[in-house]
Design an enzyme around this catalytic site. Structure first.
Site, PDB file in Angstrom:
ATOM      1  CG  HIS A 176      -0.115  -9.199   7.426  1.00 57.09           C
ATOM      2  ND1 HIS A 176       0.820  -8.111   6.919  1.00 57.09           N
ATOM      3  CD2 HIS A 176      -0.490  -9.642   6.291  1.00 57.09           C
ATOM      4  CE1 HIS A 176       0.912  -8.080   6.155  1.00 57.09           C
ATOM      5  NE2 HIS A 176      -0.008  -8.875   5.209  1.00 57.09           N
ATOM      6  CD  GLU A 177       0.869  -8.607  11.936  1.00 49.00           C
ATOM      7  OE1 GLU A 177       1.708  -7.988  11.219  1.00 49.00           O
ATOM      8  OE2 GLU A 177      -0.200  -8.611  12.038  1.00 49.00           O
TER       9      GLU A 177
ATOM     10  CD  GLU B 265       5.933  -8.977  11.918  1.00 48.73           C
ATOM     11  OE1 GLU B 265       6.281  -8.106  12.747  1.00 48.73           O
ATOM     12  OE2 GLU B 265       4.979  -9.064  11.164  1.00 48.73           O
TER      13      GLU B 265
ATOM     14  CD  GLU C 218       3.643  -8.983   7.813  1.00 48.07           C
ATOM     15  OE1 GLU C 218       4.219  -8.108   7.555  1.00 48.07           O
ATOM     16  OE2 GLU C 218       3.189  -9.189   8.970  1.00 48.07           O
TER      17      GLU C 218
ATOM     18  CD  GLU D 180       4.825  -4.844   8.679  1.00 50.54           C
ATOM     19  OE1 GLU D 180       3.525  -4.411   8.178  1.00 50.54           O
ATOM     20  OE2 GLU D 180       5.041  -5.479   9.420  1.00 50.54           O
TER      21      GLU D 180
ATOM     22  CB  SER E  63       7.438 -14.471  23.674  1.00 49.02           C
ATOM     23  OG  SER E  63       6.408 -13.294  23.884  1.00 49.02           O
TER      24      SER E  63
ATOM     25  CG  HIS F 100      -7.078  -4.360   7.328  1.00 48.21           C
ATOM     26  ND1 HIS F 100      -6.544  -3.452   8.349  1.00 48.21           N
ATOM     27  CD2 HIS F 100      -5.939  -5.344   7.589  1.00 48.21           C
ATOM     28  CE1 HIS F 100      -5.477  -3.905   9.041  1.00 48.21           C
ATOM     29  NE2 HIS F 100      -5.083  -4.663   8.521  1.00 48.21           N
ATOM     30  CG  HIS F 101     -11.336  -8.512   9.590  1.00 45.58           C
ATOM     31  ND1 HIS F 101     -11.877  -9.655   9.019  1.00 45.58           N
ATOM     32  CD2 HIS F 101     -12.320  -7.788   8.983  1.00 45.58           C
ATOM     33  CE1 HIS F 101     -13.133  -9.629   8.673  1.00 45.58           C
ATOM     34  NE2 HIS F 101     -13.391  -8.230   8.663  1.00 45.58           N
ATOM     35  CD  GLU F 102      -4.125  -5.575  13.701  1.00 47.45           C
ATOM     36  OE1 GLU F 102      -3.347  -5.275  12.753  1.00 47.45           O
ATOM     37  OE2 GLU F 102      -4.136  -6.290  14.522  1.00 47.45           O
TER      38      GLU F 102
HETATM   39  C1  NOJ Z   1       0.877  -5.248  10.617  1.00 47.38           C
HETATM   40  C2  NOJ Z   1       0.995  -5.461   9.444  1.00 47.38           C
HETATM   41  O1  NOJ Z   1       1.830  -6.301   8.913  1.00 47.38           O
HETATM   42  C3  NOJ Z   1       0.553  -4.248   8.452  1.00 47.38           C
HETATM   43  O2  NOJ Z   1       0.523  -4.782   7.120  1.00 47.38           O
HETATM   44  C4  NOJ Z   1      -0.582  -3.702   8.893  1.00 47.38           C
HETATM   45  O3  NOJ Z   1      -0.533  -2.460   8.086  1.00 47.38           O
HETATM   46  C5  NOJ Z   1      -0.490  -3.225  10.397  1.00 47.38           C
HETATM   47  N1  NOJ Z   1      -0.165  -4.256  11.142  1.00 47.38           N
HETATM   48  C6  NOJ Z   1      -1.815  -2.890  10.922  1.00 47.38           C
HETATM   49  O4  NOJ Z   1      -2.895  -3.682  10.798  1.00 47.38           O
HETATM   50 CA    CA Z   2       3.617  -7.429  10.151  1.00 49.65          CA
END
Ligand code: NOJ
Ligand code: CA
Length: 699
Positions: A478-479, A169, A497, A503, A195, A408-410
């Site tokens: 994402h990530e 990113e 992503e 964002e 890192s 959504h799964h963070e």
């Molecule tokens: C980073 C993600 O790129 C973003 O889309 C998300 O809203 C946040 N993390 C929270 O999960």
């Molecule tokens: Ca992100």
């Protein structure tokens, strides 16, 4: 699928240096040889000009003799492939896969071990991989280093980001190879995880341009059961060496023969459009392992998302840490929670009114009070909703309105925890009819300190896509590590992503105007990106006068991004109330397709501009996107991609005369004209601007 494989020697000869194989049209040739010490090496030419000078190949093994010397050539086999295939979703309905291949069968005398090196030569580039056959004296082994070199001859211009094992990113740097130096970067740009072990390490895909104007891209394809490849640059000799991302104890990959490395790729052309239009990375991946793909569908969606990024709402229900601080240990609502049943219904209404497919809701599940900064292992269970989010009510409401909900799964990087809960989380999605999940890996990987780009994590992302396929679910990560064409094999891995998305413009120094002109040359080569375009309220001071952050484009360029940044999953990322304010411009986002029969890159220059025209899948409708960097741009386009003999209504969404990404980003104009395939149109892009056009046939 048409397929011809010929078992005889094609375009193959002995050059003064080694054995040579050429691309189908003979533009590109690769020679292979063993040095006097039996080291494998290759070189590459393009139109008779040397691009890659003698470069050694090999793999180092932990506590074992390296597979990089003492080889003799046992055999070689060539094949020619000319086939085509149909991606489930894509930039084009049919993809040609045309190349010449040669496999060198090598034997290491000292160990009696076998190593094969396979080269595929396409008209737009070269790919090669290490193939380790089944053999009695090499079974399980640990890769400690990969010694692949890309020994370039010139001080190319490079579009690079630092070799951070945990994140891509970053905004791109545009310098010569000799000027790459991570220690000189301003890291104060919103990145949470850094890192970066070496000042001269960059990520692949690495986009290069030679002093004489040849475009070169170094990347990889089919990263499966292997770590991501970064590149160590020798800024004096312009020699690049593969740098495999290690695990927590420094090992690179645990393998068992038979196995193969990912493909190492070098794309080359004197026309930048060949690079952005190339399907080489997808072609180098295995065909779909999913037989019934009828449930894999493109999606345009809105969501409870931007309101958290701009600070209007929160993911958490109670406000950070409030849970621990409350005397009775109970969560008290903070009043700013975004993912409430009522707010979700508002988004569902908006999606239904404007013809969207889906609604994403972030912050629906318990745990967000604790997720960031505390880095606990068991924060989320991916099943327990907050008290103000009624799963059944929301999903019944969405179903009644014909809207699909996106889960959504963070994971907050807590990956072992996610794997433990994965099946139950997917069952919950099935129970309520969610077709897709957006996953996220913010922060360091918990609990073992792996890197996001290491073999363990690569296997995790791929496993999640496979397991999701068992449940007929689509995944947008994402990530995660950046894709390398695996969406051909698991087409339900619909987007990721894995680069610096829109964002960043909400809460950091943001993405400079050239950012989106580089992504098609780098990140997008491996697969679709969930960039989340469509921000109309460009300046964040509309929410809070103290805010200095802004999107670094004009409003019209935000529209053009739906065409220039390919993805079958596209978000209309701004707030519903902002779209209501600019409802005429919003029409483009409502109309634009996300799955295509054909795509033509009309103009492209990394870091400067990209113009692409695409035909909607199954319909004679076309969309065009043109974007520029911080400089204004005038251009004239021939519309000869349109069907001859037909008339089209072209609706042109362009920058206003006084538009400028910084000074006047919301100035836009919309006009309608009649065109045919004989027409030419003039585009006028503002600084940081863009043009978006829809072409609808006139009956
Ligand atoms: C980073 C993600 O790129 C973003 O889309 C998300 O809203 C946040 N993390 C929270 O999960
Ligand atoms: Ca992100």
């Amino acid at each position: 699928m048409k397929k011809f494989i010929l078992g005889f020697i094609v375009c193959f000869g002995i050059s003064s240096w080694g054995q040579e194989i050429q691309s189908p049209s003979k533009k590109i040739s690769v020679s292979f040889s063993l040095t006097s010490e039996g080291k494998p090496a290759y070189q590459v030419s393009y139109l008779n000009q040397k691009i890659v000078e003698e470069s050694e190949l090999g793999i180092a093994l932990k506590n074992n003799v390296a597979l990089d010397h003492g080889f003799s050539l046992i055999d070689r086999v060539t094949t020619t492939v000319n086939e085509s295939w149909q991606p489930v979703l894509g930039e084009q309905a049919t993809i040609q896969n045309v190349y010449n291949q040669i496999t060198y069968y090598l034997l290491q005398k000292e160990t009696n071990r076998k190593l094969n090196i396979i080269f595929r030569v396409y008209d737009e580039g070269v790919a090669f991989r290490y193939d380790i056959p089944k053999q009695s004296n090499l079974n399980y082994f640990v890769v400690s280093d990969e010694k692949t070199h890309f020994n370039l001859l010139e001080n190319h211009k490079a579009f690079w980001i630092p070799g951070d094992y945990d994140s891509q990113e970053y905004a791109y740097n545009e310098t010569n190879l000799s000027e790459i130096d991570n220690s000189k970067l301003d890291m104060n740009n919103g990145i949470g995880v850094k890192s970066i072990a070496s000042p001269y390490r960059v990520q692949s895909p690495l986009m290069l341009k030679s002093p004489s104007g040849i475009y070169i891209n170094i990347f990889e394809a089919a990263v499966v059961n292997y770590p991501v490849m970064h590149l160590d640059v020798d800024p004096k000799k312009f020699d690049l060496k593969s740098d495999l991302v290690p695990n927590a104890i420094g090992d690179k990959a645990y393998l068992q023969a038979p196995c193969a490395s990912p493909w190492r790729t070098i794309m080359i052309s004197n026309d930048a459009r060949d690079i952005v239009g190339s399907k080489m990375i997808l072609n180098l991946n295995e065909p779909s392992k999913i037989t019934d793909t009828s449930w894999i569908k493109p999606m345009k969606y809105v969501g409870i998302w931007w309101e958290m990024h701009i600070g209007k709402a929160t993911w958490d229900y109670a406000g950070s840490q409030n849970a621990q601080n409350a005397a009775d240990g109970q969560l008290k609502p903070s009043g700013k929670h975004g993912a409430t049943t009522a707010n979700t219904k508002r988004y569902i209404d908006f999606a239904a009114k404007h013809g969207f497919d889906g609604v994403l809701v972030e912050g629906w599940n318990a745990g967000w009070e604790d997720w960031f900064g505390n880095w606990k292992e068991n924060v989320f269970d991916f099943s327990t909703p907050y008290p103000d989010f009624n799963l059944k009510e929301v999903n019944d409401y969405a179903k009644a309105k014909g809207i699909k909900m996106i889960m959504h799964h963070e994971t907050s990087g807590s990956v072992a925890n996610y794997e433990r809960h994965l099946d139950r989380a997917f069952e919950l999605m099935q129970q309520y009819g969610y077709p897709a999940v957006k996953s996220g890996y913010v922060g360091k990987i918990i609990p073992r300190g792996e890197y996001h780009d290491g073999q363990t994590m690569v296997n995790h992302y791929n496993f999640v896509a496979q397991r999701a396929a068992d449940y007929k679910l689509m995944v947008n990560s994402h990530e995660s590590s950046r894709p390398t064409g695996y969406s051909r094999t698991y087409p339900n891995y619909i987007a990721a992503e894995a680069a610096r998305g829109n964002e960043f413009n909400a809460w950091s120094v943001g993405n400079p105007p050239m950012h989106e002109t580089i992504l098609p040359f780098t990140r997008l080569l491996g697969g679709p990106m969930d960039y989340t375009p469509g921000i109309f309220e460009i300046k964040m001071n509309i929410y809070d006068p103290a805010k200095k952050e802004q999107v670094h484009t004009t409003l019209a360029k935000q529209l053009a991004l739906y065409v220039t940044l390919y993805s079958p999953l596209q978000m209309a990322a701004d707030l519903p109330e902002n779209y209501e304010k600019y409802i005429d411009a919003f029409q483009f986002i409502k109309d634009v397709a996300v799955d295509w029969d054909q795509s033509y890159y009309l103009e492209a220059e990394p870091g400067d501009y990209v113009t692409v025209a695409r035909k909607t899948k199954g319909k004679d409708e076309w969309f065009l996107g043109a974007i520029t960097d911080e400089n204004p741009r005038k251009t004239v386009l021939k519309l000869n991609f349109l069907t001859p003999g037909k008339k089209y209504k072209a609706t042109i969404y362009e920058d206003g005369k006084d538009a400028h990404w910084e000074k006047n980003p919301k100035s836009y104009a919309i006009k309608t004209i009649q065109v045919t395939s004989e027409s030419k149109i003039k585009l006028n892009l503002a600084n940081g601007g863009g043009t978006a056009i829809s072409f609808i046939p006139i009956k």
